[in-house]
Design a protein around this motif. Structure first.
Motif, PDB file in Angstrom:
ATOM      1  N   PHE A  23      23.313 -13.043  26.953  1.00 20.84           N
ATOM      2  CA  PHE A  23      24.387 -12.053  27.073  1.00 20.84           C
ATOM      3  C   PHE A  23      25.259 -12.343  28.298  1.00 20.84           C
ATOM      4  CE2 PHE A  23      25.559  -7.596  28.476  1.00 20.84           C
ATOM      5  CZ  PHE A  23      26.566  -7.430  27.531  1.00 20.84           C
ATOM      6  N   TYR A  24      24.624 -12.621  29.436  1.00 29.10           N
ATOM      7  CA  TYR A  24      25.388 -12.918  30.654  1.00 29.10           C
ATOM      8  C   TYR A  24      26.176 -14.217  30.506  1.00 29.10           C
ATOM      9  CZ  TYR A  24      22.228  -9.390  32.594  1.00 29.10           C
ATOM     10  OH  TYR A  24      21.503  -8.252  32.820  1.00 29.10           O
ATOM     11  N   LYS A  25      25.595 -15.182  29.783  1.00 26.04           N
ATOM     12  CA  LYS A  25      26.312 -16.430  29.541  1.00 26.04           C
ATOM     13  C   LYS A  25      27.562 -16.153  28.712  1.00 26.04           C
ATOM     14  CE  LYS A  25      25.982 -21.008  27.780  1.00 26.04           C
ATOM     15  NZ  LYS A  25      25.330 -22.185  27.558  1.00 26.04           N
ATOM     16  N   TRP A  26      27.431 -15.298  27.690  1.00 27.29           N
ATOM     17  CA  TRP A  26      28.572 -14.926  26.858  1.00 27.29           C
ATOM     18  C   TRP A  26      29.626 -14.199  27.698  1.00 27.29           C
ATOM     19  CZ3 TRP A  26      30.318  -9.950  25.417  1.00 27.29           C
ATOM     20  CH2 TRP A  26      31.315  -9.944  24.455  1.00 27.29           C
ATOM     21  N   LEU A  27      29.187 -13.283  28.558  1.00 31.88           N
ATOM     22  CA  LEU A  27      30.131 -12.555  29.414  1.00 31.88           C
ATOM     23  C   LEU A  27      30.878 -13.495  30.349  1.00 31.88           C
ATOM     24  CD1 LEU A  27      28.040  -9.408  30.428  1.00 31.88           C
ATOM     25  CD2 LEU A  27      30.065  -9.450  28.959  1.00 31.88           C
ATOM     26  N   SER A  28      30.185 -14.510  30.843  1.00 30.15           N
ATOM     27  CA  SER A  28      30.790 -15.421  31.817  1.00 30.15           C
ATOM     28  C   SER A  28      31.807 -16.382  31.208  1.00 30.15           C
ATOM     29  CB  SER A  28      29.701 -16.207  32.536  1.00 30.15           C
ATOM     30  OG  SER A  28      29.107 -17.146  31.664  1.00 30.15           O
ATOM     31  N   ASP A  84      21.930 -20.168  35.695  1.00 32.25           N
ATOM     32  CA  ASP A  84      23.225 -19.722  35.182  1.00 32.25           C
ATOM     33  C   ASP A  84      23.399 -18.211  35.375  1.00 32.25           C
ATOM     34  OD1 ASP A  84      24.010 -22.273  34.381  1.00 32.25           O
ATOM     35  OD2 ASP A  84      23.156 -22.034  32.366  1.00 32.25           O
ATOM     36  N   THR A  85      22.336 -17.464  35.118  1.00 36.52           N
ATOM     37  CA  THR A  85      22.395 -16.017  35.310  1.00 36.52           C
ATOM     38  C   THR A  85      22.569 -15.692  36.789  1.00 36.52           C
ATOM     39  OG1 THR A  85      21.075 -15.581  33.340  1.00 36.52           O
ATOM     40  CG2 THR A  85      21.139 -13.849  35.003  1.00 36.52           C
ATOM     41  N   LYS A  86      21.833 -16.379  37.640  1.00 32.50           N
ATOM     42  CA  LYS A  86      21.949 -16.156  39.081  1.00 32.50           C
ATOM     43  C   LYS A  86      23.370 -16.448  39.553  1.00 32.50           C
ATOM     44  CE  LYS A  86      19.903 -17.439  43.489  1.00 32.50           C
ATOM     45  NZ  LYS A  86      18.915 -18.258  44.184  1.00 32.50           N
ATOM     46  N   LYS A  87      23.939 -17.540  39.072  1.00 34.29           N
ATOM     47  CA  LYS A  87      25.306 -17.910  39.443  1.00 34.29           C
ATOM     48  C   LYS A  87      26.299 -16.851  38.956  1.00 34.29           C
ATOM     49  CE  LYS A  87      28.603 -21.678  38.918  1.00 34.29           C
ATOM     50  NZ  LYS A  87      28.864 -22.974  38.317  1.00 34.29           N
ATOM     51  N   PHE A  88      26.104 -16.332  37.749  1.00 40.19           N
ATOM     52  CA  PHE A  88      26.963 -15.287  37.194  1.00 40.19           C
ATOM     53  C   PHE A  88      26.880 -14.015  38.047  1.00 40.19           C
ATOM     54  CE2 PHE A  88      27.104 -11.515  34.355  1.00 40.19           C
ATOM     55  CZ  PHE A  88      28.459 -11.531  34.066  1.00 40.19           C
ATOM     56  N   ILE A  89      25.656 -13.606  38.388  1.00 40.19           N
ATOM     57  CA  ILE A  89      25.455 -12.383  39.170  1.00 40.19           C
ATOM     58  C   ILE A  89      26.089 -12.521  40.551  1.00 40.19           C
ATOM     59  CG2 ILE A  89      23.670 -10.990  40.304  1.00 40.19           C
ATOM     60  CD1 ILE A  89      21.941 -11.444  37.752  1.00 40.19           C
ATOM     61  N   GLU A  90      25.868 -13.639  41.189  1.00 40.27           N
ATOM     62  CA  GLU A  90      26.477 -13.873  42.501  1.00 40.27           C
ATOM     63  C   GLU A  90      27.998 -13.992  42.378  1.00 40.27           C
ATOM     64  OE1 GLU A  90      24.344 -17.348  43.811  1.00 40.27           O
ATOM     65  OE2 GLU A  90      22.785 -16.130  44.793  1.00 40.27           O
ATOM     66  N   GLY A  91      28.469 -14.550  41.271  1.00 40.25           N
ATOM     67  CA  GLY A  91      29.906 -14.734  41.052  1.00 40.25           C
ATOM     68  C   GLY A  91      30.688 -13.439  40.929  1.00 40.25           C
ATOM     69  N   ILE A  92      30.037 -12.383  40.450  1.00 40.71           N
ATOM     70  CA  ILE A  92      30.765 -11.110  40.354  1.00 40.71           C
ATOM     71  C   ILE A  92      30.699 -10.328  41.665  1.00 40.71           C
ATOM     72  CG2 ILE A  92      30.508 -10.912  37.859  1.00 40.71           C
ATOM     73  CD1 ILE A  92      28.452  -8.685  38.439  1.00 40.71           C
ATOM     74  N   GLY A  93      29.944 -10.852  42.650  1.00 40.99           N
ATOM     75  CA  GLY A  93      29.943 -10.229  43.972  1.00 40.99           C
ATOM     76  C   GLY A  93      28.627  -9.645  44.429  1.00 40.99           C
ATOM     77  N   VAL A  94      27.557  -9.780  43.649  1.00 41.61           N
ATOM     78  CA  VAL A  94      26.255  -9.276  44.072  1.00 41.61           C
ATOM     79  C   VAL A  94      25.727 -10.221  45.152  1.00 41.61           C
ATOM     80  CG1 VAL A  94      23.894  -8.762  43.343  1.00 41.61           C
ATOM     81  CG2 VAL A  94      25.816  -8.216  41.833  1.00 41.61           C
ATOM     82  N   LYS A  95      25.284  -9.632  46.268  1.00 42.02           N
ATOM     83  CA  LYS A  95      24.837 -10.422  47.416  1.00 42.02           C
ATOM     84  C   LYS A  95      23.710  -9.693  48.131  1.00 42.02           C
ATOM     85  CE  LYS A  95      28.437  -8.342  50.309  1.00 42.02           C
ATOM     86  NZ  LYS A  95      27.598  -7.312  50.867  1.00 42.02           N
ATOM     87  N   LYS A  96      23.235 -10.269  49.212  1.00 45.19           N
ATOM     88  CA  LYS A  96      22.235  -9.593  50.044  1.00 45.19           C
ATOM     89  C   LYS A  96      22.936  -8.455  50.787  1.00 45.19           C
ATOM     90  CE  LYS A  96      19.240 -13.559  50.515  1.00 45.19           C
ATOM     91  NZ  LYS A  96      18.590 -14.530  51.379  1.00 45.19           N
ATOM     92  N   PRO A  97      22.217  -7.368  51.073  1.00 44.70           N
ATOM     93  CA  PRO A  97      22.863  -6.223  51.730  1.00 44.70           C
ATOM     94  C   PRO A  97      23.304  -6.526  53.163  1.00 44.70           C
ATOM     95  CG  PRO A  97      20.509  -5.799  51.347  1.00 44.70           C
ATOM     96  CD  PRO A  97      20.828  -7.107  50.738  1.00 44.70           C
ATOM     97  N   SER A  98      24.462  -5.974  53.513  1.00 44.18           N
ATOM     98  CA  SER A  98      25.020  -6.110  54.855  1.00 44.18           C
ATOM     99  C   SER A  98      24.877  -4.772  55.586  1.00 44.18           C
ATOM    100  CB  SER A  98      26.501  -6.477  54.765  1.00 44.18           C
ATOM    101  OG  SER A  98      27.220  -5.388  54.168  1.00 44.18           O
ATOM    102  N   LEU A  99      25.354  -4.698  56.819  1.00 47.37           N
ATOM    103  CA  LEU A  99      25.330  -3.442  57.570  1.00 47.37           C
ATOM    104  C   LEU A  99      26.155  -2.378  56.845  1.00 47.37           C
ATOM    105  CD1 LEU A  99      24.538  -1.772  60.023  1.00 47.37           C
ATOM    106  CD2 LEU A  99      26.451  -2.820  61.269  1.00 47.37           C
ATOM    107  N   LYS A 100      27.292  -2.762  56.309  1.00 48.85           N
ATOM    108  CA  LYS A 100      28.124  -1.811  55.548  1.00 48.85           C
ATOM    109  C   LYS A 100      27.347  -1.282  54.345  1.00 48.85           C
ATOM    110  CE  LYS A 100      32.372  -1.413  52.873  1.00 48.85           C
ATOM    111  NZ  LYS A 100      33.539  -2.105  52.336  1.00 48.85           N
ATOM    112  N   ASP A 101      26.657  -2.169  53.654  1.00 50.98           N
ATOM    113  CA  ASP A 101      25.869  -1.761  52.492  1.00 50.98           C
ATOM    114  C   ASP A 101      24.752  -0.803  52.898  1.00 50.98           C
ATOM    115  OD1 ASP A 101      27.390  -3.457  50.807  1.00 50.98           O
ATOM    116  OD2 ASP A 101      26.145  -5.154  51.410  1.00 50.98           O
ATOM    117  N   GLN A 102      24.127  -1.061  54.041  1.00 49.65           N
ATOM    118  CA  GLN A 102      23.073  -0.174  54.518  1.00 49.65           C
ATOM    119  C   GLN A 102      23.645   1.220  54.801  1.00 49.65           C
ATOM    120  OE1 GLN A 102      20.961  -1.571  57.986  1.00 49.65           O
ATOM    121  NE2 GLN A 102      19.469   0.062  57.850  1.00 49.65           N
TER     122      GLN A 102
END
Length: 186
Positions: A23-28, A84-102
């Motif tokens: 599904f994520y491959k299709w979305l990408s 491929d899924t990891k690259k897709f997830i990171e590509g839309i902006g999902v990342k490790k939490p920052s101070l702002k995220d906390q």
């Protein structure tokens, strides 16, 4: 994704990891599909619940897992095993939490719930983030926190600490003290 019938939270939660990879491959495959999914609950979190990557304010609410850090909604680790899924997830902006995220995901929800909160460490986190903000972000950040009661204040006749919002306080300059001398309820 609104046009794809049947893609609901419950549907996503019932799918196998392999199906989600497809599904994520299709979305990408197209930019349009990728753009419309960030606020849709199509990802599985650590509890295998369907969640979105961003909220309606376009704030990141789903993160990559970080060791020894709790309190965040993170991507299900099985999804990250596929490159491929990891690259897709990171590509839309999902990342490790920052101070702002906390601040946005952990601290401010505490204030929304109310109750007893140790505000001392939060003030320094707010201040540190404020110091790191770009000029474009400062006004938005101040607007975000200004109504939260995270500042400590004292009544002149009482040693008891109280919490309040910045909008309800003044710095005690000599002129201001003199002005309020006759107004005991201030």
């Amino acid at each position: 994704l609104e046009n794809v019938k049947g893609i609901t939270k419950a549907f996503i939660e019932k799918q196998t990891i392999e199906w989600l990879h497809s599904f994520y491959k299709w979305l990408s495959e197209t930019k349009h599909r990728t753009e419309i999914i960030s606020e849709k609950p199509i990802f599985l979190d650590q509890n295998r619940k369907a969640v979105a990557a961003f909220d309606e304010d376009e704030q990141l609410i789903l993160f990559l897992p970080v060791k020894n850090v709790d309190g965040y909604t993170v991507v299900n680790s099985e999804l990250l095993e596929n490159e491929d899924t990891k690259k897709f997830i990171e590509g839309i902006g999902v990342k490790k939490p920052s101070l702002k995220d906390q601040i946005y995901n952990i601290i401010l929800p505490l204030y929304r719930k109310g109750g007893e909160i140790d505000t001392d460490p939060h003030f320094m986190m707010f201040f540190n983030y404020y110091c790191k903000c770009s000029n474009d972000e400062v006004d938005d950040f101040v607007s975000l926190i200004k109504d939260y009661e995270f500042l400590t204040y004292y009544d002149p006749d009482d040693d008891q600490p109280y919490r309040g919002s910045a909008a309800s306080m003044y710095l005690p300059t000599p002129e201001l003290r003199m002005y309020f001398e006759t107004k005991e309820d201030t």
